[in-house]
Design a protein around this motif. Structure first.
Motif, PDB file in Angstrom:
ATOM      1  N   ASN A 293     -27.432  36.430 -19.707  1.00 22.00           N
ATOM      2  CA  ASN A 293     -28.398  36.720 -18.647  1.00 22.00           C
ATOM      3  C   ASN A 293     -28.514  38.221 -18.420  1.00 22.00           C
ATOM      4  O   ASN A 293     -27.608  38.996 -18.748  1.00 22.00           O
ATOM      5  CB  ASN A 293     -27.970  36.020 -17.346  1.00 22.00           C
ATOM      6  N   CYS A 304     -29.420  28.835  -7.887  1.00 28.20           N
ATOM      7  CA  CYS A 304     -30.150  29.226  -9.097  1.00 28.20           C
ATOM      8  C   CYS A 304     -29.214  29.223 -10.309  1.00 28.20           C
ATOM      9  O   CYS A 304     -28.004  29.460 -10.190  1.00 28.20           O
ATOM     10  CB  CYS A 304     -30.766  30.615  -8.940  1.00 28.20           C
ATOM     11  N   ILE A 306     -29.240  31.164 -13.973  1.00 24.79           N
ATOM     12  CA  ILE A 306     -29.927  32.215 -14.729  1.00 24.79           C
ATOM     13  C   ILE A 306     -29.311  32.333 -16.119  1.00 24.79           C
ATOM     14  O   ILE A 306     -28.133  32.677 -16.265  1.00 24.79           O
ATOM     15  CB  ILE A 306     -29.820  33.583 -14.006  1.00 24.79           C
ATOM     16  N   VAL A 310     -34.331  38.499 -15.847  1.00 27.01           N
ATOM     17  CA  VAL A 310     -35.102  38.516 -14.602  1.00 27.01           C
ATOM     18  C   VAL A 310     -35.198  39.961 -14.118  1.00 27.01           C
ATOM     19  O   VAL A 310     -34.180  40.629 -13.952  1.00 27.01           O
ATOM     20  CB  VAL A 310     -34.439  37.644 -13.515  1.00 27.01           C
ATOM     21  N   LEU A 315     -36.407  34.910  -6.548  1.00 28.93           N
ATOM     22  CA  LEU A 315     -36.143  33.520  -6.929  1.00 28.93           C
ATOM     23  C   LEU A 315     -35.611  32.770  -5.721  1.00 28.93           C
ATOM     24  O   LEU A 315     -34.617  33.170  -5.122  1.00 28.93           O
ATOM     25  CB  LEU A 315     -35.125  33.450  -8.068  1.00 28.93           C
ATOM     26  N   ILE A 321     -33.739  29.490 -14.797  1.00 32.19           N
ATOM     27  CA  ILE A 321     -34.348  30.374 -15.803  1.00 32.19           C
ATOM     28  C   ILE A 321     -33.648  30.105 -17.124  1.00 32.19           C
ATOM     29  O   ILE A 321     -32.447  30.362 -17.271  1.00 32.19           O
ATOM     30  CB  ILE A 321     -34.200  31.864 -15.420  1.00 32.19           C
ATOM     31  N   VAL A 327     -38.637  36.890 -17.116  1.00 35.64           N
ATOM     32  CA  VAL A 327     -39.382  36.761 -15.860  1.00 35.64           C
ATOM     33  C   VAL A 327     -39.463  38.144 -15.222  1.00 35.64           C
ATOM     34  O   VAL A 327     -38.441  38.742 -14.886  1.00 35.64           O
ATOM     35  CB  VAL A 327     -38.685  35.772 -14.903  1.00 35.64           C
ATOM     36  N   ILE A 338     -38.087  27.395 -15.358  1.00 30.16           N
ATOM     37  CA  ILE A 338     -38.667  28.188 -16.442  1.00 30.16           C
ATOM     38  C   ILE A 338     -37.837  27.878 -17.681  1.00 30.16           C
ATOM     39  O   ILE A 338     -36.680  28.293 -17.785  1.00 30.16           O
ATOM     40  CB  ILE A 338     -38.611  29.697 -16.121  1.00 30.16           C
TER      41      ILE A 338
END
Length: 377
Positions: A293, A304, A306, A310, A315, A321, A327, A338
Motif C-alpha cells: 500500500n 478500511c 488499503i 491512495v 475514504l 482499495i 485512487v 475499488i
C-alpha cells in the motif's frame, strides 16, 4: 447568558448536487470521512449551551432522521428540551416542501410557542463551520439589537453558486456595526460581507415577525422581511463577524472542494481546534494497510482495507482499495469497493459503489465525476 434555543432549517433537495441529494437532504451529506454536514451546525449550538434544538425537515429526510435519532450523540436526549425533529405535514396539496424559511416557521409555530427560551438561533443547514455563539450573544445583548446577523468576509476561495439557485445576501454596516443595507442575489455584490444565514433574534419577536409575514403572503426571509426592515430602519439589525473556516455546500464543486480543504492540517486545526464536533458513531475495527500500500495526504476512516495507492483522498468507513489500484483526489463513501488494478481520479463515489477490476475513471478537478449509491461499474 440568556436562555437560547436553536432552529435548523434544512434546505430542500438541490438539483445542483445531483445524485448526492437524490435520496438525502443536504444536511445529511457525509463529509470528511465520518461526519455529516448537520453535525457542524448542531455541535456549534450544543457547545454554546443550547439545550433545545428543532430541525425543520423537508423532502428526503429519512437519512437525516436516522442520523440524528434521539440526539444522544449531542447530549440532547433529555426529558426537558432536547432535540425535536419537525418533518413537514404532507397532504395531497403539499408535497413536503416549504416555499421558504418564513413558511417553514409558520408551519411549526406551535413549537416556537411551546419553547420557553428567550432567544433563537435560526440557521440554514448547507454550511460547514464551527463557532461558539456566546460572544455573538453578548454583543446582541450589549447593543440592544433586535436581530444580529452572522457574516463572513468573502475570500477568494469562497465559491458561490449562481444567484438563481441559492440566496446570497451581502451586508453593509456602519461604524457601530449596525446593518444599513442588504443586497440579495446581486450579479456583482457591492460589499464583501456575506451573510451566513445565521440569525439571532428574540423568540417572541420572531413569532411576531413570522405571523405578520404570513398574513401578507411572504415566504423569503431575506428579501421580504430583513431587507425592508433594514431599509426602513424599523428594526435594529446588527452584524457579527465570523473569522474562521466557512464553506457553503451548494454545488458538486463546493462539496468536493470542502472535503479536499480538510486534507490540509491547518484547515482541520482551524475547524476543530476549539470546540468538538459530535456525530453518530459506528464502531469498527481500525483501518488495515496491507503490504504494497501507499497512502499520502488522505483521511482514512475505520474499517478500511488499503492494498493499493491512495493520494489526496477521503475514504469513509469500510472502503476497500484493491491491490494495484490507484485512487487520487477522490471522495469514496462508506462500504465502497475499488477492485484490483483500478484507476480513479477526481471522483465522488456515494455509498456501496463497486468499480470492477481494471476499470478506469478520470474526472476533472473543476468537474469531478459523481457516481450514485449502490452502483457497480
Amino acid at each position: 447568558m440568556k436562555s437560547v434555543m436553536g432552529i435548523i432549517y434544512t434546505n430542500k433537495d438541490d438539483l445542483s448536487l445531483r445524485e448526492l441529494t437524490s435520496q438525502r437532504s443536504v444536511a445529511a451529506l457525509p463529509l470528511a470521512g465520518r461526519y455529516r454536514v448537520v453535525d457542524f451546525i448542531l455541535s456549534s449550538m450544543v457547545n454554546s449551551g443550547v439545550r433545545n434544538v428543532g430541525v425543520i425537515m423537508q423532502r428526503n429526510y429519512r437519512s437525516l432522521m436516522d442520523h440524528l435519532g434521539s440526539g444522544k450523540e449531542w447530549d440532547l436526549h433529555t426529558r426537558n428540551n432536547g432535540l425535536f425533529l419537525l418533518p413537514p405535514f404532507v397532504t395531497q396539496e403539499n408535497n413536503g416542501e416549504y416555499l421558504g424559511v418564513l413558511d417553514a416557521l409558520r408551519a411549526n409555530f406551535d413549537y416556537l410557542r411551546r419553547s420557553g427560551q428567550e432567544l433563537v438561533i435560526l440557521t440554514n443547514s448547507n454550511m460547514v463551520f464551527n463557532i461558539n455563539y456566546e460572544p455573538m450573544i453578548r454583543q446582541h445583548e450589549e447593543s440592544d439589537a433586535d436581530i444580529t446577523l452572522l457574516y463572513a468576509k468573502v475570500r477568494p476561495n469562497m465559491e458561490l453558486s449562481s444567484a438563481g439557485k441559492h440566496t446570497h445576501a451581502f451586508l453593509q454596516m456602519d461604524e457601530a456595526g449596525r446593518v444599513t443595507d442588504m443586497e440579495v442575489n446581486p450579479n456583482a455584490a457591492s460589499y464583501d460581507t456575506l451573510y451566513m444565514n445565521v440569525m439571532l433574534v428574540k423568540r417572541t419577536l420572531l413569532m411576531h415577525l413570522v405571523d405578520g409575514a404570513a398574513a401578507h403572503g411572504s415566504h423569503d426571509i431575506n428579501r421580504e422581511l430583513l431587507q425592508p426592515a433594514i431599509k426602513a430602519g424599523s428594526l435594529k439589525v446588527y452584524g457579527y463577524e465570523f473569522k474562521g473556516y466557512y464553506r457553503r455546500i451548494e454545488t458538486i464543486k463546493s462539496y468536493f472542494r470542502c472535503n479536499m480543504d480538510l486534507l490540509d492540517y491547518n484547515v482541520r486545526r482551524e475547524l476543530f481546534k476549539t470546540n468538538p464536533v459530535y456525530t453518530k458513531t459506528r464502531n469498527d475495527v481500525p483501518a488495515i494497510y496491507r503490504d504494497g500500500n501507499s497512502v499520502t495526504n488522505s483521511l482514512v476512516a475505520d474499517g478500511c482495507v488499503i492494498e493499493g495507492t491512495v493520494e489526496n483522498s477521503v475514504l469513509f468507513r469500510g472502503v476497500h482499495i484493491g491491490r494495484g489500484a490507484v485512487v487520487k483526489n477522490a471522495i469514496i463513501m462508506q462500504d465502497s469497493e475499488i477492485e484490483d488494478s483500478v484507476e480513479v481520479e477526481n471522483v465522488i463515489f456515494d455509498k456501496n459503489v463497486t468499480i470492477r477490476a481494471h476499470g478506469r475513471l478520470i474526472g476533472q478537478v473543476q468537474y469531478p465525476i459523481v457516481i450514485g449509491k449502490n452502483v457497480t461499474l
